[in-house]
Enzyme design. Structure first.
Site, short mmCIF file in Angstrom:
data_model
loop_
_atom_site.label_atom_id
_atom_site.label_comp_id
_atom_site.label_asym_id
_atom_site.label_seq_id
_atom_site.Cartn_x
_atom_site.Cartn_y
_atom_site.Cartn_z
N SER A 12 0.85 -1.19 0.00
CA SER A 12 0.00 0.00 0.00
C SER A 12 0.88 1.23 0.00
O SER A 12 1.67 1.44 0.94
CB SER A 12 -0.90 0.02 1.23
OG SER A 12 -1.38 1.34 1.45
N HIS A 37 -1.26 -1.21 -4.30
CA HIS A 37 -2.51 -0.89 -3.64
C HIS A 37 -2.58 0.62 -3.37
O HIS A 37 -1.67 1.18 -2.75
CB HIS A 37 -2.60 -1.66 -2.32
CG HIS A 37 -3.89 -1.55 -1.59
ND1 HIS A 37 -5.00 -2.32 -1.90
CD2 HIS A 37 -4.25 -0.78 -0.54
CE1 HIS A 37 -5.98 -2.02 -1.06
NE2 HIS A 37 -5.57 -1.08 -0.23
N MET A 41 -9.08 8.00 0.14
CA MET A 41 -9.87 8.35 1.32
C MET A 41 -10.44 9.76 1.15
O MET A 41 -9.75 10.64 0.68
CB MET A 41 -8.96 8.30 2.56
CG MET A 41 -8.31 6.94 2.76
SD MET A 41 -7.24 6.93 4.21
CE MET A 41 -6.58 5.27 4.13
N HIS A 70 -8.44 1.12 -3.85
CA HIS A 70 -9.35 0.85 -2.73
C HIS A 70 -10.04 2.16 -2.35
O HIS A 70 -9.42 3.05 -1.79
CB HIS A 70 -8.51 0.31 -1.56
CG HIS A 70 -9.25 0.08 -0.29
ND1 HIS A 70 -8.61 -0.11 0.90
CD2 HIS A 70 -10.58 0.04 -0.02
CE1 HIS A 70 -9.51 -0.27 1.86
NE2 HIS A 70 -10.71 -0.18 1.33
N MET A 141 -11.23 -6.02 5.56
CA MET A 141 -10.44 -5.08 6.34
C MET A 141 -10.10 -5.71 7.68
O MET A 141 -11.01 -6.12 8.42
CB MET A 141 -11.19 -3.77 6.56
CG MET A 141 -11.48 -2.98 5.33
SD MET A 141 -9.99 -2.52 4.41
CE MET A 141 -9.02 -1.67 5.65
N GLY A 146 -8.67 3.89 7.37
CA GLY A 146 -8.37 5.30 7.54
C GLY A 146 -6.90 5.59 7.73
O GLY A 146 -6.42 6.68 7.41
N PHE A 147 -6.14 4.59 8.23
CA PHE A 147 -4.71 4.83 8.52
C PHE A 147 -3.89 3.57 8.34
O PHE A 147 -4.40 2.45 8.49
CB PHE A 147 -4.57 5.31 9.97
CG PHE A 147 -5.40 6.52 10.28
CD1 PHE A 147 -6.66 6.39 10.84
CD2 PHE A 147 -4.96 7.78 9.94
CE1 PHE A 147 -7.45 7.50 11.08
CE2 PHE A 147 -5.73 8.91 10.18
CZ PHE A 147 -6.99 8.77 10.75
N GLY A 148 -2.61 3.75 8.04
CA GLY A 148 -1.68 2.63 8.01
C GLY A 148 -1.08 2.45 9.40
O GLY A 148 -1.32 3.26 10.30
N GLY A 149 -0.35 1.33 9.58
CA GLY A 149 0.38 1.14 10.84
C GLY A 149 -0.47 0.75 12.04
O GLY A 149 0.01 0.83 13.18
N ASP A 176 -6.56 -6.60 4.16
CA ASP A 176 -6.00 -5.24 4.22
C ASP A 176 -5.99 -4.70 5.64
O ASP A 176 -7.02 -4.46 6.23
CB ASP A 176 -6.87 -4.34 3.31
CG ASP A 176 -6.25 -2.96 3.11
OD1 ASP A 176 -6.92 -2.11 2.50
OD2 ASP A 176 -5.09 -2.76 3.52
N GLY A 177 -4.74 -4.49 6.14
CA GLY A 177 -4.61 -3.87 7.45
C GLY A 177 -3.82 -4.72 8.43
O GLY A 177 -4.21 -5.83 8.78
N GLY A 178 -2.64 -4.23 8.82
CA GLY A 178 -1.83 -4.93 9.82
C GLY A 178 -1.22 -6.23 9.34
O GLY A 178 -0.89 -7.10 10.15
N GLY A 198 1.34 -2.20 4.01
CA GLY A 198 1.90 -0.88 3.89
C GLY A 198 3.13 -0.74 4.75
O GLY A 198 4.28 -0.89 4.29
N SER A 199 2.93 -0.52 6.06
CA SER A 199 4.06 -0.27 6.95
C SER A 199 5.03 -1.44 6.96
O SER A 199 6.25 -1.23 6.99
CB SER A 199 3.54 0.01 8.37
OG SER A 199 2.54 -0.90 8.73
#
Ligand code: DX5
Ligand code: ZN
Length: 232
Positions: A12, A37, A41, A70, A141, A146-149, A176-178, A198-199
């Site tokens: 991402s 990705h 937003m 996305h 999700m 709304g946020f990465g990390g 998607d996410g973590g 992402g992170s």
């Protein structure tokens, strides 16, 4: 041709250097990314603001793989043509973004893109049961968008149920996410094939140290592949 359900890593770019998207995209692709990705937003559906169609259009020439867009926006329908024109390959809308997802998915395909539908953590898998013939991808999700990390929310049961619901349909399950090398095996074993990160991909690297991206991507991929017996 059989449907490609092998593990795919989709970094991402929300975690990339915003001042250098072109080079960042080229770097992650050169280092093994399968898809790119792009988190859109609107500051309304989610409490953050990122990219509109003009920015996505600027990313397009740099993406040689798959541009996986996305949408965390509401409404969705007024923007479908603009993202098609911007060059999105896959356009994903949230099932919570409006009452007419059945129509939205058809409109995305009619605009020449692959259609994805995303589920927030609190939304049950059953919410997409009657949409699976209109979707090419379901995005689960594992953070509140709304946020990465953010910390991974373990929704492995939901992924397993979704995988069973999809059956033989050519529908990807995206997480998607973590996602990182610890969480990836769980969701891969439950049936997911596309892992957004992402992170976990961008940490410690940069366009001048892209090999770090490569190490991060292959660590996540191998962890997932081992879990599903796809390891080389
Ligand atoms: C969050 C986005 C995700 C996010 C993932 O709303 O949809 O794509 O960028 O970032 P990590 O992998 O850091 O959780
Ligand atoms: Zn995302």
């Amino acid at each position: 041709m059989s449907f490609d359900r092998t593990i795919k890593i989709a970094p991402s770019i929300l975690s990339a250097d915003f001042a250098n998207f072109g080079q960042e995209i080229q770097a992650i692709e050169a280092q093994g990314a399968d898809w790119v990705h792009v988190d859109v937003m609107d500051g309304h559906f989610v409490p953050n603001l990122t990219f509109g169609p003009p920015a996505v259009k600027a990313f397009r020439p740099h993406v040689k793989t798959v541009m996986d867009v996305h949408l965390m926006i509401t409404p969705v329908d007024p923007y479908i043509d603009a993202y098609a024109e911007a060059g999105a390959d896959i356009l994903t809308a949230h099932v919570e973004a409006g009452p007419h997802t059945h129509r939205t998915l058809q409109a995305i395909r009619a605009a020449g893109m692959k259609a994805g539908v995303a589920l927030n953590p609190g939304t049950p898998a059953e919410a997409v049961e009657h949409l699976l013939d209109l979707a090419d991808l379901v995005c689960v999700m594992t953070v509140n968008p709304g946020f990465g990390g953010q910390k991974f929310i373990d929704l492995t049961d939901k992924v397993r149920r979704l995988r069973a619901m999809i059956g033989d349909r050519p529908v990807h399950i995206e997480i998607d996410g973590g996602v990182d090398a610890t969480t990836a095996p769980k969701v891969a074993a439950a049936g997911a094939d596309v892992l957004v990160a992402g992170s976990a991909v961008f940490k410690g690297g940069s366009v001048s140290a892209p090999d770090v991206y490569g190490k991060n991507i292959s660590t996540i991929r191998t962890a997932a592949q081992v879990a599903v017996g796809q390891a080389a």
